[in-house]
Motif scaffolding. Sequence first.
Motif, PDB file in Angstrom:
ATOM      1  N   PRO A 222       1.904   1.007  -2.400  1.00 15.62           N
ATOM      2  CA  PRO A 222       0.508   1.407  -2.171  1.00 15.62           C
ATOM      3  C   PRO A 222      -0.288   0.335  -1.428  1.00 15.62           C
ATOM      4  CG  PRO A 222       1.154   1.929  -4.413  1.00 15.62           C
ATOM      5  CD  PRO A 222       2.273   1.128  -3.825  1.00 15.62           C
ATOM      6  N   LEU A 223      -0.008  -0.936  -1.729  1.00 13.98           N
ATOM      7  CA  LEU A 223      -0.718  -2.010  -1.035  1.00 13.98           C
ATOM      8  C   LEU A 223      -0.321  -2.043   0.436  1.00 13.98           C
ATOM      9  CD1 LEU A 223      -0.434  -4.919  -3.619  1.00 13.98           C
ATOM     10  CD2 LEU A 223      -2.512  -3.731  -2.937  1.00 13.98           C
ATOM     11  N   GLN A 224       0.955  -1.746   0.689  1.00 13.88           N
ATOM     12  CA  GLN A 224       1.442  -1.802   2.065  1.00 13.88           C
ATOM     13  C   GLN A 224       0.930  -0.632   2.893  1.00 13.88           C
ATOM     14  OE1 GLN A 224       5.371  -2.056   0.688  1.00 13.88           O
ATOM     15  NE2 GLN A 224       5.488  -4.277   0.778  1.00 13.88           N
ATOM     16  N   VAL A 225       0.574   0.456   2.218  1.00 12.74           N
ATOM     17  CA  VAL A 225       0.042   1.618   2.934  1.00 12.74           C
ATOM     18  C   VAL A 225      -1.219   1.227   3.695  1.00 12.74           C
ATOM     19  CG1 VAL A 225      -1.091   3.848   2.589  1.00 12.74           C
ATOM     20  CG2 VAL A 225       1.084   3.377   1.472  1.00 12.74           C
ATOM     21  N   ALA A 226      -2.048   0.358   3.076  1.00  9.53           N
ATOM     22  CA  ALA A 226      -3.279  -0.090   3.738  1.00  9.53           C
ATOM     23  C   ALA A 226      -2.953  -0.817   5.037  1.00  9.53           C
ATOM     24  CB  ALA A 226      -4.062  -1.005   2.800  1.00  9.53           C
ATOM     25  N   THR A 227      -1.955  -1.676   4.995  1.00 10.98           N
ATOM     26  CA  THR A 227      -1.524  -2.396   6.191  1.00 10.98           C
ATOM     27  C   THR A 227      -1.074  -1.413   7.263  1.00 10.98           C
ATOM     28  OG1 THR A 227      -0.612  -3.928   4.605  1.00 10.98           O
ATOM     29  CG2 THR A 227      -0.142  -4.376   6.921  1.00 10.98           C
ATOM     30  N   PHE A 228      -0.322  -0.414   6.838  1.00 10.08           N
ATOM     31  CA  PHE A 228       0.175   0.589   7.776  1.00 10.08           C
ATOM     32  C   PHE A 228      -0.989   1.300   8.471  1.00 10.08           C
ATOM     33  CE2 PHE A 228       0.885   5.146   8.348  1.00 10.08           C
ATOM     34  CZ  PHE A 228       1.858   5.112   9.345  1.00 10.08           C
TER      35      PHE A 228
END
Length: 310
Positions: free
Chosen positions: A227-233
């Motif tokens: 979920p945290l990496q989704v923001a980066t994406f």
Amino acid sequence: MKITYSIVAPIYNEIENLPELYRRVRDVMDSSGQPWELILVDDGSTDGSTEKIRELAKADKHVRPIIFARNFGHQPAVTAGWDYARGEAVVIIDADLQDPPEVILDLAKKWQEGYEVVYAIRAEREGETWFKKATAAMFYRIIYRITDVKIPVDTGDFRLMDRKVVDVLKQMRERHRFPRGMSAWVGFRQIGVEYKRAARTAGVTKYPFRKMLKLAINAITGFSYLPLQVATFFGFFSAGLSILAIPVVAILRLAGSHFFEGQTTTLISVLFLGGVQLISLGILGEYVGRLYDEAKGRPLYIVREAPKDD
Ligand code: UDP
Ligand code: MG
């Protein structure tokens, strides 16, 4: 006396199921010919289950009652079971007899063959709504895809674990728990045994949609950063999009096109980005909140009464 099997059942308002649970566990465990104990963890019941548990414990020394000070939830109750169990093998079982106690013998057989975690796979589920089955099926598959540990699909907490595994799990004091993920994470030799999950014998489910959702979020945040990496994406995606869009819009404007005039496009992109940012902030908040909970280091459960012989 050395105990071979500890059977742990979390109890939250299961008064109608308790006598039957006790009777069936006793019959099955007596037939195993090994010393056993039944740990009934009362998770703040309000329907008289507590008195019933005390009664069962008085009548039969195999029964050991652990009584919580209030309702802490299914996962803390399972944890208390791990903490208090004295057996060489520990079995977690639901109190509503959806997990037939007779299956314990099948799990034990695999344990005797040398497996350290024997989980029960729900080959069939009886008496559950299509909504529960569909959300559960989806949940297991999403968890399997996005978490870092391979948590076997269609398994619940019904499983047998060797003393070695339980001793490791007892050291994992994380607050937001997903016991089946934790028991997959530790490794060891693991195997599944299929069984038919029965309908509840009495009472209603103690897992409304809200609690299932909470468990799902525990599973995801506990075992994945996705979920945290989704923001980066999303960040890279929208930055990339605007880098492409800037020259296109500039050229169109210079060529005299009126296509991009007006505030609509501006508003839509502001709203979209604002939304993405707020969602990302929310996800970040979720993880920060969990960190805060861990930092407080409160006990996972509070016991009001436990057997003295510890
Ligand atoms: N349970 C518990 N605390 C809770 C909710 C449930 O100890 O806050 C126990 C419940 O008594 C049962 C087991 O957890 O033994 C599984 O709950 P339930 O059967 O309601 O869940 P379902 O099978 O519907 O998913
Ligand atoms: Mg149930």
